[in-house]
Scaffold this active site. Structure first.
Site, mmCIF file in Angstrom:
data_model
loop_
_atom_site.group_PDB
_atom_site.id
_atom_site.type_symbol
_atom_site.label_atom_id
_atom_site.label_comp_id
_atom_site.label_asym_id
_atom_site.label_seq_id
_atom_site.Cartn_x
_atom_site.Cartn_y
_atom_site.Cartn_z
ATOM 1 C CB ALA A 135 -63.361 66.188 75.186
ATOM 2 C CB THR A 162 -65.329 68.678 65.611
ATOM 3 O OG1 THR A 162 -64.603 69.878 65.797
ATOM 4 C CG2 THR A 162 -66.762 68.872 66.110
ATOM 5 C CE LYS A 163 -69.904 68.858 69.787
ATOM 6 N NZ LYS A 163 -70.223 70.252 70.139
ATOM 7 C CG ASP A 164 -61.812 63.416 69.731
ATOM 8 O OD1 ASP A 164 -62.849 63.011 70.291
ATOM 9 O OD2 ASP A 164 -61.089 62.684 69.040
#
Length: 345
Positions: free
Chosen positions: A52, A47-49
């Site tokens: 970022a 989910t950090k995409d």
């Protein structure tokens, strides 16, 4: 989703619009319908995409970044990988202060993605100069033309999920979601998603997942920062020994704490029952859901969405390693499964 049938200008076009998957076997004895929002489907496998790309593009809009500049961040691994992926595509350098709790798989992936990695001791206080928080700040102060993402204290972390994850879940469930179960680390995922969902229907229950050894649950319930709650634990990307401003505690209805061991076994169970190769934190979310269900939180009309934040491939040297599980003593309490590998001589 037709977007994935298109030809994209680069890999960043694949971020978001992750699928939702109904759970069948693992939740068969529970009241309600349980659906996974599988963030491991993002190109960076977490989910950090979302944050970022969102945070970097906001910095570009504000003129804070130009090609060749350096992006600096603290990470347990997933945010770092996503930042490194975006940096490669957009022409930035990437420097990461990483917790030593991160799996070797994650650290190797960061290096493979071209990031400069500083591995910092996990079990020190947030204000210790060796902590990954302080190391990242120091690197930022010493590096010209650098931007410090600072996900724990960045409102854009919340905004990224308000703009994407929340609307996706609302649309995919046709507005029928009754409960959201999500891990809380920096708090951006649960807070941003909750903000959007509560605006659509304030009756939706937002159920956080915390770890034993973390302070978030008690802080949510009492407003007290209790250092006695803090002790080492193994789950990555979940819980904290500080209070991130990227967590909006007012949007979260309740927290449930889970143990390292229960979460590890639950991650392995997800794979063996549903075929979803999910990460350690996803196991924690599943375990918390089971605990919430045992307390009577759901009924037959509940439509519960679980956010599984990353892919199991990040944990091959941890929860999916029998050797690691034995080393932690996690096989002691259960009958160890029969070995499934035979070597032919």
């Amino acid at each position: 989703m037709k977007r994935h049938l298109s030809i994209h200008q680069n890999i960043l076009g694949l971020i978001g619009e992750t699928p939702m998957i109904k759970l069948n076997k693992i939740t068969s004895d529970l009241d309600g319908e349980f659906i996974v929002k599988f963030e491991g489907y993002n190109p960076g496998h977490s989910t950090k995409d979302r944050i970022a790309l969102f945070i970097i593009e906001e910095a570009e809009k504000q003129g804070l970044l130009k090609p060749g500049d350096t992006i600096i961040e603290t990470t347990s691994g997933n945010t770092g990988f996503s930042l490194a992926m975006v940096s490669i595509t957009k022409g930035y350098k990437c420097v990461l202060a990483v917790s030593s709790k991160s799996s070797n798989d994650k650290i190797d992936m960061l290096k493979a993605m071209g990031a400069k990695v500083y591995v910092c001791p996990a079990h020190v206080s947030a204000d210790d100069p060796r902590s990954y928080y302080q190391v990242a700040k120091k690197l930022h102060s010493e590096t010209a033309n650098s931007v410090y993402i600072n996900q724990y204290f960045n409102q854009l972390n919340i905004d990224a999920h308000y703009e994407s994850t929340g609307p996706e879940i609302w649309k995919q469930t046709k507005g029928e979601i009754t409960h959201l179960v999500a891990a809380s680390g920096t708090g951006g995922t649960i807070s941003g998603t909750a903000k959007y969902l509560k605006e659509q229907n304030p009756n939706i229950k937002i159920m956080g997942v915390d770890a034993f050894g973390s302070i978030l649950k008690k802080f949510h319930e009492t407003g007290e920062f209790d250092a006695n709650e803090i002790y080492p634990y193994r789950i990555e990307g979940l819980g904290k020994n500080l209070i991130p401003t990227a967590t909006d505690f007012d949007l979260i209805d309740t927290f449930e704490k889970v143990s390292d061991e229960d979460s590890a076994h639950r991650a392995r169970e997800i794979v063996l029952t549903e075929g979803i190769f999910a990460g350690y934190t996803s196991g924690a979310v599943m375990q918390a859901t089971m605990q919430y269900a045992a307390s009577g939180a759901f009924d037959k009309n509940s439509k519960v969405v679980l956010i599984f934040p990353d892919h199991g491939s990040r944990y091959m040297s941890k929860v999916y390693s029998d050797d690691w599980m034995r080393e932690q003593g996690f096989f002691d309490a259960i009958k160890q499964e029969q070995e499934t590998i035979e070597f032919i001589k």
